[in-house]
Scaffold this motif. Structure first.
Motif, mmCIF file in Angstrom:
data_model
loop_
_atom_site.group_PDB
_atom_site.id
_atom_site.type_symbol
_atom_site.label_atom_id
_atom_site.label_comp_id
_atom_site.label_asym_id
_atom_site.label_seq_id
_atom_site.Cartn_x
_atom_site.Cartn_y
_atom_site.Cartn_z
ATOM 1 N N GLU A 89 10.228 -15.773 -6.024
ATOM 2 C CA GLU A 89 8.771 -15.850 -5.925
ATOM 3 C C GLU A 89 8.170 -14.471 -5.618
ATOM 4 O O GLU A 89 7.135 -14.101 -6.166
ATOM 5 C CB GLU A 89 8.351 -16.837 -4.835
ATOM 6 C CG GLU A 89 8.550 -18.289 -5.203
ATOM 7 C CD GLU A 89 8.033 -19.190 -4.105
ATOM 8 O OE1 GLU A 89 6.809 -19.154 -3.848
ATOM 9 O OE2 GLU A 89 8.840 -19.926 -3.512
ATOM 10 N N LEU A 90 8.816 -13.731 -4.720
ATOM 11 C CA LEU A 90 8.326 -12.394 -4.377
ATOM 12 C C LEU A 90 8.433 -11.446 -5.570
ATOM 13 O O LEU A 90 7.520 -10.648 -5.821
ATOM 14 C CB LEU A 90 9.097 -11.842 -3.172
ATOM 15 C CG LEU A 90 8.806 -12.542 -1.841
ATOM 16 C CD1 LEU A 90 9.837 -12.156 -0.793
ATOM 17 C CD2 LEU A 90 7.396 -12.226 -1.365
ATOM 18 N N ALA B 146 5.265 -9.690 -7.436
ATOM 19 C CA ALA B 146 5.217 -8.236 -7.646
ATOM 20 C C ALA B 146 5.012 -7.906 -9.121
ATOM 21 O O ALA B 146 4.268 -6.976 -9.456
ATOM 22 C CB ALA B 146 6.498 -7.592 -7.123
ATOM 23 N N ALA C 80 5.845 -16.753 3.102
ATOM 24 C CA ALA C 80 7.170 -16.243 3.454
ATOM 25 C C ALA C 80 7.299 -16.171 4.967
ATOM 26 O O ALA C 80 7.406 -15.099 5.559
ATOM 27 C CB ALA C 80 7.390 -14.876 2.822
ATOM 28 N N ASP D 296 2.283 -14.215 4.822
ATOM 29 C CA ASP D 296 1.987 -14.542 3.434
ATOM 30 C C ASP D 296 1.867 -13.224 2.687
ATOM 31 O O ASP D 296 1.257 -12.279 3.186
ATOM 32 C CB ASP D 296 0.656 -15.292 3.285
ATOM 33 C CG ASP D 296 0.666 -16.679 3.904
ATOM 34 O OD1 ASP D 296 1.755 -17.242 4.088
ATOM 35 O OD2 ASP D 296 -0.428 -17.187 4.205
ATOM 36 N N TYR D 297 2.438 -13.175 1.504
ATOM 37 C CA TYR D 297 2.294 -12.004 0.640
ATOM 38 C C TYR D 297 1.378 -12.392 -0.504
ATOM 39 O O TYR D 297 1.467 -13.505 -1.025
ATOM 40 C CB TYR D 297 3.661 -11.538 0.118
ATOM 41 C CG TYR D 297 4.478 -10.931 1.220
ATOM 42 C CD1 TYR D 297 4.382 -9.574 1.502
ATOM 43 C CD2 TYR D 297 5.289 -11.715 2.029
ATOM 44 C CE1 TYR D 297 5.095 -9.010 2.545
ATOM 45 C CE2 TYR D 297 6.000 -11.165 3.078
ATOM 46 C CZ TYR D 297 5.910 -9.816 3.325
ATOM 47 O OH TYR D 297 6.602 -9.257 4.370
ATOM 48 N N LEU E 53 11.300 -7.777 4.484
ATOM 49 C CA LEU E 53 11.007 -7.439 3.094
ATOM 50 C C LEU E 53 11.643 -6.096 2.752
ATOM 51 O O LEU E 53 12.163 -5.906 1.646
ATOM 52 C CB LEU E 53 9.502 -7.399 2.826
ATOM 53 C CG LEU E 53 9.139 -7.159 1.360
ATOM 54 C CD1 LEU E 53 9.489 -8.386 0.520
ATOM 55 C CD2 LEU E 53 7.675 -6.818 1.205
ATOM 56 N N ARG F 129 6.256 -2.884 -4.321
ATOM 57 C CA ARG F 129 5.815 -3.639 -5.501
ATOM 58 C C ARG F 129 6.648 -3.264 -6.720
ATOM 59 O O ARG F 129 7.159 -4.140 -7.421
ATOM 60 C CB ARG F 129 4.337 -3.368 -5.785
ATOM 61 C CG ARG F 129 3.807 -4.143 -7.000
ATOM 62 C CD ARG F 129 2.564 -3.542 -7.594
ATOM 63 N NE ARG F 129 2.841 -2.202 -8.103
ATOM 64 C CZ ARG F 129 1.890 -1.343 -8.418
ATOM 65 N NH1 ARG F 129 0.622 -1.654 -8.274
ATOM 66 N NH2 ARG F 129 2.211 -0.145 -8.879
ATOM 67 N N CYS G 113 0.185 -8.067 2.870
ATOM 68 C CA CYS G 113 0.833 -9.039 3.738
ATOM 69 C C CYS G 113 -0.164 -9.466 4.805
ATOM 70 O O CYS G 113 -0.766 -8.636 5.490
ATOM 71 C CB CYS G 113 2.076 -8.435 4.401
ATOM 72 S SG CYS G 113 2.951 -9.629 5.458
ATOM 73 N N LEU H 229 0.129 -5.116 -3.466
ATOM 74 C CA LEU H 229 0.633 -6.220 -2.654
ATOM 75 C C LEU H 229 0.124 -6.057 -1.233
ATOM 76 O O LEU H 229 0.008 -4.944 -0.727
ATOM 77 C CB LEU H 229 2.165 -6.243 -2.646
ATOM 78 C CG LEU H 229 2.847 -6.651 -3.920
ATOM 79 C CD1 LEU H 229 4.358 -6.596 -3.750
ATOM 80 C CD2 LEU H 229 2.418 -8.041 -4.388
ATOM 81 N N LEU I 254 10.426 -4.418 -6.544
ATOM 82 C CA LEU I 254 10.576 -5.858 -6.780
ATOM 83 C C LEU I 254 10.220 -6.224 -8.213
ATOM 84 O O LEU I 254 10.906 -7.024 -8.847
ATOM 85 C CB LEU I 254 9.708 -6.650 -5.794
ATOM 86 C CG LEU I 254 10.131 -6.554 -4.328
ATOM 87 C CD1 LEU I 254 9.096 -7.227 -3.441
ATOM 88 C CD2 LEU I 254 11.510 -7.146 -4.113
ATOM 89 N N VAL J 91 2.430 -15.801 -2.016
ATOM 90 C CA VAL J 91 3.680 -16.466 -1.668
ATOM 91 C C VAL J 91 3.733 -16.600 -0.150
ATOM 92 O O VAL J 91 3.499 -15.636 0.572
ATOM 93 C CB VAL J 91 4.892 -15.620 -2.141
ATOM 94 C CG1 VAL J 91 6.194 -16.195 -1.631
ATOM 95 C CG2 VAL J 91 4.894 -15.487 -3.655
#
Length: 178
Positions: free
Chosen positions: A157-158, A162, A55, A6-7, A64, A119, A174, A172, A122, A53
């Motif tokens: 979404e990512l 960001a 992932a 999950d991010y 990523l 970050r 993870c 960000l 993105l 999000v």
């Protein structure tokens, strides 16, 4: 055994650690996002400790990292997405072991803070370039056979996450679990 990732965004590592120590976790159980796909609708998609999000299987360094490389228009390299361990908070044992079976470094979950490069890359990609970056991302061997149109929603979404993190001056993170 699959890897769950999950991010999420948070003001700082201390805030993340406090949430984990209180047992809040980082994201609530998944009930599906509420609302549409705009940034404003996504903002309220998760009502838990942090905005994030899901992932599954998208690790920070390789998967990523390949998206970040595609956005930046450069080849992927190990370490492109820098990470700093945030959780567990106990000292990490030496790689050669021995590790206790109940050591949190052996069992997880783990949380890492991502470097600002990921970050900002993105967050800075223009919307019209996202499909092009995703097409390149889908060529990674880890996505063997994936259709870029299937990866586009996750990438969007990512990118949106960001952007919200950068706008709020947040980092960000993870969350990883086996």
């Amino acid at each position: 055994m699959g890897v769950l990732t999950d991010y999420f965004r948070a003001p700082d590592a201390a805030t993340v650690v406090r949430a984990l120590e209180l047992g809040e976790g980082v994201l609530p159980p998944f009930d599906g996002p509420s609302g549409g796909s705009s940034d404003e609708a996504s903002e309220g998609a998760f009502e838990g400790a942090f905005d994030g999000v899901r992932a599954k299987g998208v690790d920070p360094d390789v998967m990523l990292g390949q998206l970040v490389a595609a956005v930046l228009g450069e080849p992927w390299r190990a370490g492109l997405v820098s990470e700093t361990a945030v959780w567990p908070t106990t000292p990490q044992p030496a790689p050669s072991g021995p590790w206790a079976e109940d050591d949190p470094w052996a069992t997880g979950p783990w949380v890492t803070e991502l470097g600002a490069t990921a970050r900002d890359a993105l967050a800075g990609v223009p919307d019209e370039r996202v499909p092009e970056a995703v097409a390149r991302w889908a060529e990674a061997e880890e996505w063997y056979g994936a259709d870029p149109s299937d990866l586009l929603p996750l990438a969007e979404e990512l990118v949106a996450l960001a952007r919200r993190a950068r706008a709020a001056g947040e980092r960000l993170y993870c969350w990883i679990c086996l």
